[in-house]
Design an enzyme around this catalytic site. Sequence first.
Site, PDB file in Angstrom:
ATOM      1  N   ASP A   1       5.429 -14.765  -1.782  1.00 41.71           N
ATOM      2  CA  ASP A   1       5.174 -14.943  -0.352  1.00 41.71           C
ATOM      3  C   ASP A   1       4.331 -16.171  -0.039  1.00 41.71           C
ATOM      4  OD1 ASP A   1       6.578 -12.647   0.123  1.00 41.71           O
ATOM      5  OD2 ASP A   1       4.831 -11.370   0.476  1.00 41.71           O
TER       6      ASP A   1
ATOM      7  N   ASP B   1       3.827 -10.604  -5.978  1.00 45.95           N
ATOM      8  CA  ASP B   1       4.212 -10.652  -4.568  1.00 45.95           C
ATOM      9  C   ASP B   1       3.527 -11.809  -3.849  1.00 45.95           C
ATOM     10  OD1 ASP B   1       5.548  -9.206  -2.238  1.00 45.95           O
ATOM     11  OD2 ASP B   1       3.494  -9.253  -1.536  1.00 45.95           O
TER      12      ASP B   1
ATOM     13  N   LYS C   1      -8.964  -0.695  -2.486  1.00 44.75           N
ATOM     14  CA  LYS C   1      -9.487   0.594  -2.032  1.00 44.75           C
ATOM     15  C   LYS C   1      -9.407   1.670  -3.118  1.00 44.75           C
ATOM     16  CE  LYS C   1      -8.053  -0.354   2.728  1.00 44.75           C
ATOM     17  NZ  LYS C   1      -7.126   0.020   3.830  1.00 44.75           N
TER      18      LYS C   1
ATOM     19  N   ARG D   1      -6.119 -12.498  -0.752  1.00 39.67           N
ATOM     20  CA  ARG D   1      -5.864 -11.087  -1.076  1.00 39.67           C
ATOM     21  C   ARG D   1      -7.220 -10.428  -1.253  1.00 39.67           C
ATOM     22  NH1 ARG D   1      -1.952  -7.396  -0.796  1.00 39.67           N
ATOM     23  NH2 ARG D   1      -0.414  -8.915  -1.529  1.00 39.67           N
TER      24      ARG D   1
ATOM     25  N   ASP E   1      13.593  -6.679   0.713  1.00 38.69           N
ATOM     26  CA  ASP E   1      12.641  -7.285   1.636  1.00 38.69           C
ATOM     27  C   ASP E   1      12.773  -8.803   1.640  1.00 38.69           C
ATOM     28  OD1 ASP E   1      10.607  -7.455   3.478  1.00 38.69           O
ATOM     29  OD2 ASP E   1       8.998  -7.107   2.049  1.00 38.69           O
TER      30      ASP E   1
ATOM     31  N   ASP F   1       0.973   1.635   9.107  1.00 39.55           N
ATOM     32  CA  ASP F   1       0.386   0.365   8.706  1.00 39.55           C
ATOM     33  C   ASP F   1       0.943  -0.779   9.551  1.00 39.55           C
ATOM     34  OD1 ASP F   1      -1.650   0.004   6.719  1.00 39.55           O
ATOM     35  OD2 ASP F   1      -0.314  -1.380   5.679  1.00 39.55           O
ATOM     36  N   ASP F   2       2.248  -0.753   9.771  1.00 36.05           N
ATOM     37  CA  ASP F   2       2.894  -1.777  10.595  1.00 36.05           C
ATOM     38  C   ASP F   2       2.347  -1.746  12.016  1.00 36.05           C
ATOM     39  OD1 ASP F   2       4.434  -2.344   8.376  1.00 36.05           O
ATOM     40  OD2 ASP F   2       6.309  -1.563   9.204  1.00 36.05           O
TER      41      ASP F   2
ATOM     42  N   LYS G   1      10.005   0.106  -1.652  1.00 34.17           N
ATOM     43  CA  LYS G   1       8.908  -0.819  -1.966  1.00 34.17           C
ATOM     44  C   LYS G   1       7.536  -0.159  -1.933  1.00 34.17           C
ATOM     45  CE  LYS G   1       7.040  -5.342  -0.695  1.00 34.17           C
ATOM     46  NZ  LYS G   1       7.174  -6.553   0.135  1.00 34.17           N
TER      47      LYS G   1
ATOM     48  N   PHE H   1       3.335   6.488   6.393  1.00 33.16           N
ATOM     49  CA  PHE H   1       2.168   5.651   6.128  1.00 33.16           C
ATOM     50  C   PHE H   1       2.471   4.185   6.420  1.00 33.16           C
ATOM     51  CE2 PHE H   1      -0.019   2.783   3.207  1.00 33.16           C
ATOM     52  CZ  PHE H   1      -1.350   3.070   3.463  1.00 33.16           C
TER      53      PHE H   1
ATOM     54  N   PHE I   1      -0.034  -5.647 -10.776  1.00 36.64           N
ATOM     55  CA  PHE I   1       1.162  -6.376 -11.215  1.00 36.64           C
ATOM     56  C   PHE I   1       2.019  -6.761 -10.017  1.00 36.64           C
ATOM     57  CE2 PHE I   1       5.694  -5.166 -12.445  1.00 36.64           C
ATOM     58  CZ  PHE I   1       6.089  -6.454 -12.764  1.00 36.64           C
TER      59      PHE I   1
END
Length: 364
Positions: free
Chosen positions: A103, A99, A54, A108, A170, A245-246, A196, A241, A94
């Site tokens: 994970d 990440d 975005k 992505r 995390d 998002d969650d 994070k 924010f 990066f």
Amino acid sequence: MSKADAKAQKRQKFEAVFSVLLDELVAHLASKNMPQVALDWYRRNLEYNVPGGKLNRGLSVVDTVEILKGRSLTDDEYFKAAVLGWCVELLQAFFLVSDDMMDSSITRRDQPCYYRLEGVNLIAVNDSFMLEMAIYYLIKKHFRPEPYYINLVELFMEMTYETEIGQLIDLLTAPENHVDLNRFSLERHQLIVIHKTAYYSFYLPVAVAMYMCGIQPASAAAGPDPYELAQSILIPLGEYFQVQDDFLDYAGTPEQIGKIGTDIVDNKCSWCVNTALARATPAQRAVLDENYGRKDAACEARIKATYEEIGIRALYEEYEEAAHKRIMGLIETIPVTSKAPAGQAVLRREVFKTFLDKIYKRSK
């Protein structure tokens, strides 16, 4: 011109600067007598991982410089602000490349994660490092003569470390293949989110713009430090924010958020599950323990049903209103009539109101 057209034009102008920086970075690698295969690989790394999102973080740098200066930017000012914006996007790239490997992510931005491309695999580890180091090459190339050069370098290094701390917490809290909700709490969630997300996504774009505009850190005798003041607003804003998002991952439709929410099946230390844990009855807690983080649609449905029983939607509305009120109160602590020496800018409330207005009540 419509709002959508103006937004598209703004993005295109910003992307045009990336094309210049891309050539600069590849040319710099070529100056090291690298073979063509390495140059082609580096170009693909940059093109695949940096410009596809975005671009909110990078564009925020340009917007903030313009607000702080209180006028349209000259071509040179725009280019420099955009360079710093792309440095923020390089930092984001990066983080995302590394990440996704940690994970074991599949996609992505609606395409395969970089490490999953044919022939890439663990080369992506080194490629993520090269994305990070591109930041410091560009800062040196374009800002070395500036008095705030070292401030930029130190700021990017500090924000990188803060984010890595958050990633560590995390990963230890919610490892991919081990679900243990006893590790979760709202306090742990807040710690992860601040380190994070909030530092590099909200404070960093504003702080680099402040340095570019000549805003000086204050001594103890000169009143509040504008950077500390900015941080005191932007960290809670970044926390808000991420909570939002969650919530949208759970409550938003694919049409709204552009994806299918996966926090429940991915064992994410989300605000939703932590809020549910804080309010669950023993029976509801048993459902959460037995079903959270399972790659099973029926388990996910049980978690969502438990969220509804607990009233996550109403609790989120309460949270959002309280967060908005708190952040507006912090914004109002910024002096309105401050004057700065010639050639410098002053911190403006509009910077923070612009961020908050973009986030408040968003649905995607």
